[in-house]
Design an enzyme around this catalytic site. Structure first.
Site, short mmCIF file in Angstrom:
data_model
loop_
_atom_site.label_atom_id
_atom_site.label_comp_id
_atom_site.label_asym_id
_atom_site.label_seq_id
_atom_site.Cartn_x
_atom_site.Cartn_y
_atom_site.Cartn_z
N LYS A 9 35.72 34.91 48.87
CA LYS A 9 34.03 36.17 48.20
C LYS A 9 33.60 37.15 49.06
O LYS A 9 32.93 36.54 50.11
CB LYS A 9 33.87 35.80 47.34
CG LYS A 9 34.72 34.83 46.14
CD LYS A 9 33.90 34.02 45.13
CE LYS A 9 34.34 33.49 43.57
NZ LYS A 9 33.69 33.53 42.83
N TYR A 49 40.17 37.95 36.85
CA TYR A 49 39.31 37.21 36.19
C TYR A 49 39.16 37.09 34.74
O TYR A 49 37.77 37.34 34.04
CB TYR A 49 37.98 37.63 36.39
CG TYR A 49 37.62 37.05 38.41
CD1 TYR A 49 37.81 35.55 38.08
CD2 TYR A 49 36.99 37.52 39.14
CE1 TYR A 49 37.33 35.24 39.21
CE2 TYR A 49 36.24 37.13 40.19
CZ TYR A 49 36.90 35.92 40.16
OH TYR A 49 36.11 35.58 41.29
N ASN A 112 29.28 32.26 44.95
CA ASN A 112 29.50 30.76 45.65
C ASN A 112 30.70 31.04 46.60
O ASN A 112 31.05 29.70 46.46
CB ASN A 112 29.54 30.24 44.47
CG ASN A 112 30.77 30.24 43.42
OD1 ASN A 112 31.73 31.59 43.17
ND2 ASN A 112 31.26 30.43 42.04
N HIS A 115 36.62 31.39 46.09
CA HIS A 115 37.65 31.05 44.22
C HIS A 115 38.72 30.08 44.70
O HIS A 115 39.44 30.18 46.66
CB HIS A 115 38.01 32.07 44.18
CG HIS A 115 39.19 31.81 42.27
ND1 HIS A 115 39.61 32.15 41.65
CD2 HIS A 115 41.04 32.49 43.20
CE1 HIS A 115 40.41 32.10 41.01
NE2 HIS A 115 40.82 31.82 41.96
N GLU A 126 48.13 33.76 40.10
CA GLU A 126 47.37 34.66 41.09
C GLU A 126 47.89 34.65 42.41
O GLU A 126 47.11 35.52 43.15
CB GLU A 126 45.76 33.55 41.66
CG GLU A 126 44.71 33.57 40.10
CD GLU A 126 43.92 32.28 39.99
OE1 GLU A 126 44.06 32.36 41.23
OE2 GLU A 126 43.23 32.31 38.92
#
Ligand code: IDP
Ligand code: MG
Length: 149
Positions: A9, A49, A112, A115, A126
């Site tokens: 990310k 998402y 965080n 993913h 995905e």
């Protein structure tokens, strides 16, 4: 053998942690079969998402994943989905165990670092979103298969 989609990310990219993060998955024994640097746009972020639409953090999550180029990777291995999520640690880095990516490198749930797909169906969906136009190299002609078998 299973496949999973990993995203490094924007916070991890901006902090220069892409190599560290990919390295942890590699050393775990997961094999990189797809790798791409890309800028996620609003439309791709909302599709990726989509299951979180309506949640209070959704808008922030969409702008977070669009904040800089990211790395998308497809990893393959035995129980790749669960193995990758174990290596990532819990969603909230404060609750993630030491030794995990999030537990060692993060502190904010909204930053965080990484993913990872959470189930075979989401992995397939995905991987299609990020590698639908191809670009996977499944190592079919590799000579070092003994490392993995
Ligand atoms: P996961 O990434 O561990 O699978 P999910 O529940 O699928 O966690 O949530 C997707 C992402 O949304 C998280 O990785 C995190 O970036 C963000 N997120 C989840 N819950 C919160 C929250 O309560 N506040 C802010 N961001 C959140
Ligand atoms: Mg998730």
């Amino acid at each position: 053998m299973e496949r999973t989609l990993i995203l490094v990310k924007p916070d991890a990219m901006q902090r220069g942690l892409a190599g560290e993060i990919l390295s942890r998955f590699e050393r775990r024994g997961l094999r990189i079969i797809g790798l791409r640097l890309l800028q996620v746009d609003d439309a791709l972020a909302k599709r990726h998402y989509g299951m979180h639409e309506g949640k209070p953090f959704f808008d922030g999550l969409v702008s977070y994943i669009c904040a800089s180029p990211i790395i998308a990777a497809v990893l393959e291995g035995t129980n790749a989905i669960n193995a990758a999520r174990q290596t990532m640690g819990a969603t909230n880095p404060v609750q993630a165990a030491p030794g995990t990516i999030r537990g060692d490198l993060g502190i904010e749930i909204g930053r965080n670092l990484v993913h990872g797909s959470d189930a075979p169906e989401s992995a397939e969906r995905e991987i299609g979103l990020f590698f639908g136009d191809g670009g996977l190299a499944p190592w079919e002609r590799s000579i070092d298969r003994w490392v993995f078998e």
